[in-house]
Write an enzyme that holds these catalytic residues in place. Structure first.
Site, PDB file in Angstrom:
ATOM      1  N   GLY A  71       4.319   2.195   1.827  1.00 51.98           N
ATOM      2  CA  GLY A  71       5.465   2.573   0.898  1.00 51.98           C
ATOM      3  C   GLY A  71       6.128   3.768   1.435  1.00 51.98           C
TER       4      GLY A  71
ATOM      5  CB  CYS B 281      -0.736  -4.088  -8.179  1.00 48.80           C
ATOM      6  SG  CYS B 281       0.228  -5.361  -8.835  1.00 48.80           S
TER       7      CYS B 281
ATOM      8  CB  SER C 247      -0.790  -0.060   1.403  1.00 55.23           C
ATOM      9  OG  SER C 247      -0.108   0.159   2.374  1.00 55.23           O
TER      10      SER C 247
ATOM     11  CD  GLU D  29       3.202  -2.911  -8.206  1.00 51.17           C
ATOM     12  OE1 GLU D  29       2.180  -2.226  -7.609  1.00 51.17           O
ATOM     13  OE2 GLU D  29       2.960  -4.132  -8.289  1.00 51.17           O
TER      14      GLU D  29
HETATM   15  O1  TXE Z   1      -0.973  -3.570   2.885  1.00 54.88           O
HETATM   16  P1  TXE Z   1       0.687  -3.204   3.517  1.00 54.88           P
HETATM   17  P2  TXE Z   1      -1.922  -4.730   3.320  1.00 54.88           P
HETATM   18  C1  TXE Z   1      -3.507  -2.354  -1.002  1.00 54.88           C
HETATM   19  C2  TXE Z   1      -4.923  -2.817  -0.925  1.00 54.88           C
HETATM   20  C3  TXE Z   1      -4.940  -3.106   0.482  1.00 54.88           C
HETATM   21  C4  TXE Z   1      -4.120  -2.361   1.141  1.00 54.88           C
HETATM   22  C5  TXE Z   1      -3.705  -2.732   2.497  1.00 54.88           C
HETATM   23  O2  TXE Z   1      -5.997  -1.732  -1.570  1.00 54.88           O
HETATM   24  O3  TXE Z   1      -6.367  -2.880   0.943  1.00 54.88           O
HETATM   25  O4  TXE Z   1      -2.993  -2.182   0.212  1.00 54.88           O
HETATM   26  O5  TXE Z   1      -3.121  -3.860   2.355  1.00 54.88           O
HETATM   27  C6  TXE Z   1       4.390  -4.886   5.109  1.00 54.88           C
HETATM   28  N1  TXE Z   1       7.613  -1.612   7.254  1.00 54.88           N
HETATM   29  N2  TXE Z   1      -2.845  -3.325  -1.614  1.00 54.88           N
HETATM   30  O6  TXE Z   1      -2.531  -4.155   4.719  1.00 54.88           O
HETATM   31  O7  TXE Z   1       0.396  -2.994   4.775  1.00 54.88           O
HETATM   32  C7  TXE Z   1       3.028  -6.065   5.462  1.00 54.88           C
HETATM   33  O8  TXE Z   1       3.459  -6.828   6.407  1.00 54.88           O
HETATM   34  C8  TXE Z   1       7.781  -2.565   6.404  1.00 54.88           C
HETATM   35  C9  TXE Z   1      -2.067  -3.292  -3.094  1.00 54.88           C
HETATM   36  O9  TXE Z   1      -1.741  -6.092   3.311  1.00 54.88           O
HETATM   37  O10 TXE Z   1       1.078  -2.414   2.490  1.00 54.88           O
HETATM   38  C10 TXE Z   1       3.229  -6.843   4.006  1.00 54.88           C
HETATM   39  O11 TXE Z   1       4.223  -7.813   3.780  1.00 54.88           O
HETATM   40  N3  TXE Z   1       6.857  -3.527   5.787  1.00 54.88           N
HETATM   41  C11 TXE Z   1      -1.052  -3.989  -3.102  1.00 54.88           C
HETATM   42  C12 TXE Z   1       3.426  -5.727   2.981  1.00 54.88           C
HETATM   43  O12 TXE Z   1       4.087  -4.690   3.648  1.00 54.88           O
HETATM   44  C13 TXE Z   1       5.582  -3.248   6.542  1.00 54.88           C
HETATM   45  C14 TXE Z   1      -0.903  -5.418  -2.498  1.00 54.88           C
HETATM   46  C15 TXE Z   1       2.222  -5.276   2.118  1.00 54.88           C
HETATM   47  O13 TXE Z   1       1.054  -4.793   3.514  1.00 54.88           O
HETATM   48  C16 TXE Z   1       5.271  -2.306   7.042  1.00 54.88           C
HETATM   49  C17 TXE Z   1      -1.467  -5.510  -1.260  1.00 54.88           C
HETATM   50  C18 TXE Z   1       6.168  -1.211   7.829  1.00 54.88           C
HETATM   51  N4  TXE Z   1       6.124  -0.319   8.555  1.00 54.88           N
HETATM   52  C19 TXE Z   1      -2.322  -4.267  -0.814  1.00 54.88           C
HETATM   53  N5  TXE Z   1       3.916  -2.276   7.575  1.00 54.88           N
HETATM   54  C20 TXE Z   1      -0.653  -3.984  -4.597  1.00 54.88           C
HETATM   55  N6  TXE Z   1       0.232  -3.046  -5.001  1.00 54.88           N
HETATM   56  O14 TXE Z   1      -0.682  -4.982  -5.234  1.00 54.88           O
HETATM   57  C21 TXE Z   1       3.394  -3.269   6.594  1.00 54.88           C
HETATM   58  N7  TXE Z   1       4.579  -3.935   6.066  1.00 54.88           N
END
Ligand code: TXE
Length: 469
Positions: free
Chosen positions: A226, A277, A222, A243
């Site tokens: 990011g 995505c 997300s 991404e």
């Molecule tokens: O994402 P997160 P989530 C979108 C989709 C979804 C929303 C939230 O809309 O509803 O994002 O999903 C790790 N430092 N996408 O909560 O939190 C986490 O453990 C380092 C689009 O799953 O971004 C996981 O391994 N890492 C997307 C990864 O980040 C951290 C696909 C993604 O989780 C962290 C998925 C931190 N501080 C969701 N916090 C796409 N681009 O396709 C979390 N993580």
């Protein structure tokens, strides 16, 4: 009960702690998923740092041979891993589902192994010769999401190790199991420490990305996370490939033969239940074609079987997790209360995170289902009058991962394509990624690209050797 384990330094690690993992279709227990603590992150990074020196010293050919062996192991275990993906992630075995995900894993392993990134003479005259070499960065932290858990992990792992880096991978806390099993299996082809895993939520991700011995971060997830990753990278000055998902628009040009494109539009939007995505998340159609589009998409949607994807006749599985299920339902219910035309298809089972295939008409820009990334099986279909207005609508959001234009004659939209603010603009297809073609976002969808030679460069640093003649 099956207990799954991390791989650290080539061995299966005794879990520090574990939690129960459930199948999103049946709510049945899958097994125990391990959770790392901070010490395990340190151990994994240390193992990767030690292994990196000798891995980088191997010849390029030796690394390529190992990666071809990884591809062979993936092929050999594709049946086992695709069933595990379906039971953990939810996407069906059939159609563009988990068998397809495993085929993609094999392809995205073989292609980087076959590419050459030769040193490049960037300048030469009578007095000097300057050659640019690409050398490894060190330890890569790979943070993966839950929608295509194995395929995206492979996108991160393979280019990194191909170029002489080692990897510590953290799968999403929602889908660790199949990834851990894949890593366990492919470790047979790699020296100890080249590919390690840690598991847990954002706290473990944060510990990993803040680690001073990390030299590169690859992240798919997300936008909010990011931004945190960017902050984390400051401590180690790690470059990042980000991404961050998108809210891709597809624009169907006036008068296009809808019957010809309806199936591709449907799967462009509903691939992996919309949890992709680069999926179509907003469909713009000319007002004169709107009814035809609704009719054609409804006809396809009504053929879909919603259910547990282990049944090979099922084409639409559950959403992967409760967080996403509730998020998508809330966006659909917002559209319902504002009087949109909601058409639902399929008979979702009672248990599990199932939703019907949902087409949402009579909806406009500014409504939540259009403006917020739904990441689920609910497609807003928006009427436009002038193609220029549709381009403006497509560009008005901050997301800029993908976009597409659909027309009987692709040449007719070549100029319009350049006006769309997205990392990839597809014509008459959507989400058609390829391991040779760079893929990445514009605007708030992130930066850096994956795949092809550009993807290999992204996991290296440059070293110029400059000779006085
Ligand atoms: O994402 P997160 P989530 C979108 C989709 C979804 C929303 C939230 O809309 O509803 O994002 O999903 C790790 N430092 N996408 O909560 O939190 C986490 O453990 C380092 C689009 O799953 O971004 C996981 O391994 N890492 C997307 C990864 O980040 C951290 C696909 C993604 O989780 C962290 C998925 C931190 N501080 C969701 N916090 C796409 N681009 O396709 C979390 N993580």
């Amino acid at each position: 009960m099956q207990i799954y384990r991390n791989t650290v330094n080539g061995s299966l690690a005794e879990p520090v702690s574990s939690h129960e993992a459930y199948n999103p279709a049946t709510e049945q227990l899958l097994g125990m998923a391990p959770e790392s603590d901070e010490q395990e992150v340190d151990r994994a990074v240390e193992a990767a740092a030690i292994a990196q020196k000798s891995w980088a010293e191997r010849s390029d050919q030796q690394r390529r041979d190992s990666i071809h062996e990884v591809a062979r192991i993936l092929e050999e275990n594709a049946g086992y891993l695709s069933e595990l993906i379906t039971r953990e992630q939810g996407k069906p075995l059939s159609g563009p589902g988990s068998i397809f995900e495993m085929q993609a894993c094999v392809g995205w392993t073989q292609v980087p192994a076959s590419l050459e990134l030769e040193p490049e003479v960037v300048y030469e005259d009578d007095e000097r010769k300057d050659t640019l070499h690409r050398v490894p960065l060190g330890v890569v932290a790979a943070i993966a999401p839950w929608n295509w858990p194995l395929m995206i992990a492979i996108w991160q792992i393979i280019p990194a190790i191909r170029m002489g880096n080692t990897v510590v991978l953290k799968p999403s806390e929602y889908t660790p199991i199949a990834t851990l099993e894949m890593v366990r299996l492919i470790n047979q082809a790699l020296p100890a420490g080249v590919l390690n895993t840690v598991t847990g939520d954002g706290r473990i991700g944060s510990k990993l990305t803040h680690h001073p011995d990390i030299s590169k971060i690859m992240f798919t997830g997300s936008e909010t996370t990011g931004r945190r990753i960017i902050e984390a990278s400051a401590s180690s000055l790690s470059p990042i490939t980000l991404e961050l998902g998108g809210n891709d628009a597809a624009i169907v040009m006036p008068g296009t033969n809808i019957k010809n494109i309806a199936t591709d539009l449907f799967w462009g939007a509903f691939l992996n239940m919309g949890q992709t995505c680069a999926c179509i998340k907003r469909l713009y159609v000319h007002e004169d074609d709107y009814e035809t589009v609704m009719t054609e998409l409804s006809a396809i949607a009504s053929e879909m079987k919603v259910g547990d994807g282990m049944d090979k006749s099922v084409t639409i599985g559950p959403l992967q997790n409760k967080m996403q299920f509730e998020k998508v339902r809330e966006l659909v219910s917002d559209a319902k209360t504002s009087g949109c035309d909601i058409r639902e298809f399929g008979e979702p089972p009672e248990k599990g995170y199932f939703m019907p295939v949902t087409l949402v008409g009579d909806i406009r820009d500014g409504q939540r289902l259009v403006d917020e990334e739904q990441f689920g099986p609910a497609l807003p279909i928006i009427r436009y009058r002038d193609p220029e207005d549709a381009i403006e609508s497509a560009n008005r959001l901050e997301a800029g991962l993908g976009a597409s234009l659909w027309a009987d004659n692709p040449a007719e939209v070549a100029e319009l394509a350049m006006q769309l603010e997205a990392g990839t603009v597809w014509i008459n297809q959507h989400g058609a990624i390829h391991p040779m073609v760079p893929f990445g976002g514009n605007k708030a969808s992130g930066y850096g690209v994956e795949f092809g030679l550009e993807g290999l460069k992204a996991v290296t640093q440059s070293r110029v050797i400059s000779i006085k003649k």
